[in-house]
Design an enzyme around this catalytic site. Structure first.
Site, mmCIF file in Angstrom:
data_model
loop_
_atom_site.group_PDB
_atom_site.id
_atom_site.type_symbol
_atom_site.label_atom_id
_atom_site.label_comp_id
_atom_site.label_asym_id
_atom_site.label_seq_id
_atom_site.Cartn_x
_atom_site.Cartn_y
_atom_site.Cartn_z
ATOM 1 C CG ASP A 133 -2.059 0.970 1.085
ATOM 2 O OD1 ASP A 133 -2.369 1.390 -0.049
ATOM 3 O OD2 ASP A 133 -2.659 1.332 2.119
ATOM 4 C CG HIS A 140 -4.203 10.767 2.412
ATOM 5 N ND1 HIS A 140 -5.252 10.736 3.301
ATOM 6 C CD2 HIS A 140 -3.378 9.759 2.788
ATOM 7 C CE1 HIS A 140 -5.066 9.746 4.170
ATOM 8 N NE2 HIS A 140 -3.933 9.149 3.881
ATOM 9 C CD GLU A 206 -6.341 4.951 4.686
ATOM 10 O OE1 GLU A 206 -5.659 4.137 4.022
ATOM 11 O OE2 GLU A 206 -5.839 5.701 5.554
ATOM 12 C CD GLU A 208 -5.516 2.960 -0.078
ATOM 13 O OE1 GLU A 208 -4.687 2.345 -0.780
ATOM 14 O OE2 GLU A 208 -5.392 3.134 1.142
ATOM 15 C CG ASP A 240 -5.854 0.486 3.809
ATOM 16 O OD1 ASP A 240 -5.954 -0.536 4.505
ATOM 17 O OD2 ASP A 240 -4.934 1.323 3.956
ATOM 18 N NE ARG A 244 -8.064 6.883 9.509
ATOM 19 C CZ ARG A 244 -7.356 6.637 8.423
ATOM 20 N NH1 ARG A 244 -6.109 6.205 8.534
ATOM 21 N NH2 ARG A 244 -7.879 6.806 7.230
ATOM 22 C CD GLN A 247 -3.174 5.134 10.618
ATOM 23 O OE1 GLN A 247 -4.410 5.142 10.518
ATOM 24 N NE2 GLN A 247 -2.390 5.584 9.673
ATOM 25 C CE LYS A 260 -3.669 2.338 7.429
ATOM 26 N NZ LYS A 260 -4.534 3.172 6.594
ATOM 27 C CB THR A 264 -7.628 -4.734 2.183
ATOM 28 O OG1 THR A 264 -6.676 -4.399 3.189
ATOM 29 C CG2 THR A 264 -7.513 -3.749 1.032
ATOM 30 C CD GLU A 378 -7.307 13.138 3.781
ATOM 31 O OE1 GLU A 378 -7.012 14.059 3.016
ATOM 32 O OE2 GLU A 378 -7.389 11.953 3.419
HETATM 33 CA CA CA Z 1 -4.062 3.113 2.875
#
Ligand code: CA
Length: 431
Positions: A133, A140, A206, A208, A240, A244, A247, A260, A264, A378
């Site tokens: 990834d 971002h 996420e 992607e 993904d 948080r 993380q 993570k 996925t 975000e």
């Molecule tokens: Ca990602």
């Protein structure tokens, strides 16, 4: 403007459809649970059983060698042939579906070979060996940097010199539609340690774009940037899923791990680079004060893709009231700073080898606008500005029973090709 191809498959002529004759994405499906998975191609609201088509002699221009790879239970061997294999099959399929070709249209076997999509289950298209990834969106990376390191330069010194990435987990990649269980994880509260272990609270998506590698490369031999796209089979949408709160506590010094690795999701149809060709553009553009790319990351022929992307959320309440999903983000893949070719060139620049079925993902696709931010972290600025949903509630992060639906499509004139959807429903954590 190139002229549109004409087909006898009526549902493929829907101007808002994802799968016209110009698209023909490859995937893997099962008709009955007892059947082995088979390779299929989407057209309109149908799925072509490729093996049956070959058995009935309907793809006479496909060589025996290529045809044998299409009898497999995944796309690895076929994609491993490189672009010559996919190009040959694509041409043969466009002939079979062409408006003047009656071989399948007039065949008594049509219903067995061209199956209604609602009658099949789609699976993972590849046996995925390795998953990487990246973190290729400047918007971002800047937004996240501003949130987590408010006092310094939001971009770390390396960011504009190399596509930052990490090696992810392939075993937990699932196809669209599989429920995603909220993970348990180790987190700390606002006052810091000691940590607790339990259901994560700040669950996020996420948005992607992923790409599958096809033709392999040898260990010890980098793929030059000019040849990188010869090793890419096609693209999928990727979610993904990210915790948080995990993380934030775990990511230093080695990067993402349990935040993570629990899931996925990918869209099941792989859209080939051949189909995307009309939507490629030179670029992406660089700002005047951006550093020059080092030669191994530099190519005058490099391209980005005009690929529109959106994320929508649908709560349990919205499903019960039959309300459509609420769009929470809309962006475009061409806003990415690093290209697919640059990611491949950088990944292999050490001699790291690529195998058919390896998956790389772009990292969160965010653009300059607020509504083009590709994750809730975000989009809500860490929960400060919640997004409204059609049931009257709002979201800072995902709740149990929320469904996240990602869609992507390219359009130019009256040609539109889509990716289908990449969806997953959040289920409660194990108690
Ligand atoms: Ca990602």
């Amino acid at each position: 403007m190139t002229e549109r191809m004409r087909t006898w498959v009526e549902s493929a002529t829907d101007p808002d459809g994802d799968f016209p004759i110009e698209n023909l994405p490859f995937g893997v499906f099962e008709r009955e649970e007892s059947d082995a998975p088979r390779i299929g191609v989407a057209i309109g609201d149908r799925v072509l059983d490729v093996r049956e088509a070959i058995v009935h002699g309907m793809l006479p221009d496909v060589s025996g060698e290529v045809g044998r790879t299409l009898e497999a239970t995944n796309l690895n061997a076929f994609a491993g042939l490189g672009r010559s294999g996919s190009g040959m099959v694509r041409t043969a399929l466009q002939r079979l579906f062409g408006v003047d070709e009656g071989m399948l249209r007039d065949s008594g076997e049509q219903d067995r070979i061209l199956i209604p999509a609602c009658e099949v289950e789609l699976g993972l298209p590849f046996s995925i060996g390795d998953y990487t990834d990246f973190y290729a969106s400047k918007h971002h990376a800047t937004n996240v940097g501003r949130m987590f390191r408010p006092d310094g330069d939001p971009l770390l010194p390396n960011w504009k010199h190399l596509p930052v990435g990490y090696h992810g987990r392939a075993s937990s990649i699932v196809e669209s539609g599989r429920p995603i269980r909220r993970p348990n994880g180790q987190t700390v509260g606002p006052d810091g340690p000691p940590p607790k272990h339990g259901p994560v609270r700040l669950l996020d998506y996420e948005l992607e774009v992923g790409f599958f590698l096809g033709r392999r490369s040898e260990l010890g031999t980098p793929i030059p940037i000019e040849q990188a796209l010869q090793h890419v089979f096609g693209l999928v949408l990727v979610n993904d899923w990210s915790a948080r709160d995990v993380q934030k506590w775990e990511y230093q010094p080695l990067g993402p791990f349990n935040a993570k690795n629990f899931a996925t999701t990918i869209s099941p149809w792989v859209v080939t680079l051949e189909a995307l060709q009309p939507f490629t553009e030179p670029g992406p553009p660089r700002d005047a004060d951006d550093p020059e790319n080092l030669p191994y990351l530099s190519s005058d022929a490099d391209v980005t893709i005009d690929l529109k992307l959106e994320v929508a959320i649908r709560s349990a309440e919205m499903r019960a009231r039959d309300l459509p999903a609420s769009r929470v983000s809309i962006g475009n893949y061409r806003d990415m700073y690093w290209t697919i070719a640059q990611m491949v060139a950088h990944h292999t620049s050490t001699g790291c080898d690529m195998r058919s079925g390896d998956l790389m993902a772009s990292g969160t696709v965010s653009g300059p606008e607020e509504e083009s931010r590709g994750c809730l972290l975000e989009r809500t600025w860490r929960g400060q500005n919640p997004v409204p949903l059609a049931d009257g509630t709002e979201r800072k992060f995902l709740q149990d029973d929320d469904e996240v639906i990602i869609r992507g499509w390219c359009s130019k004139g009256d040609l539109r090709i889509g990716f289908g959807s990449c969806a997953g429903l959040v289920t409660p954590a194990l108690g």
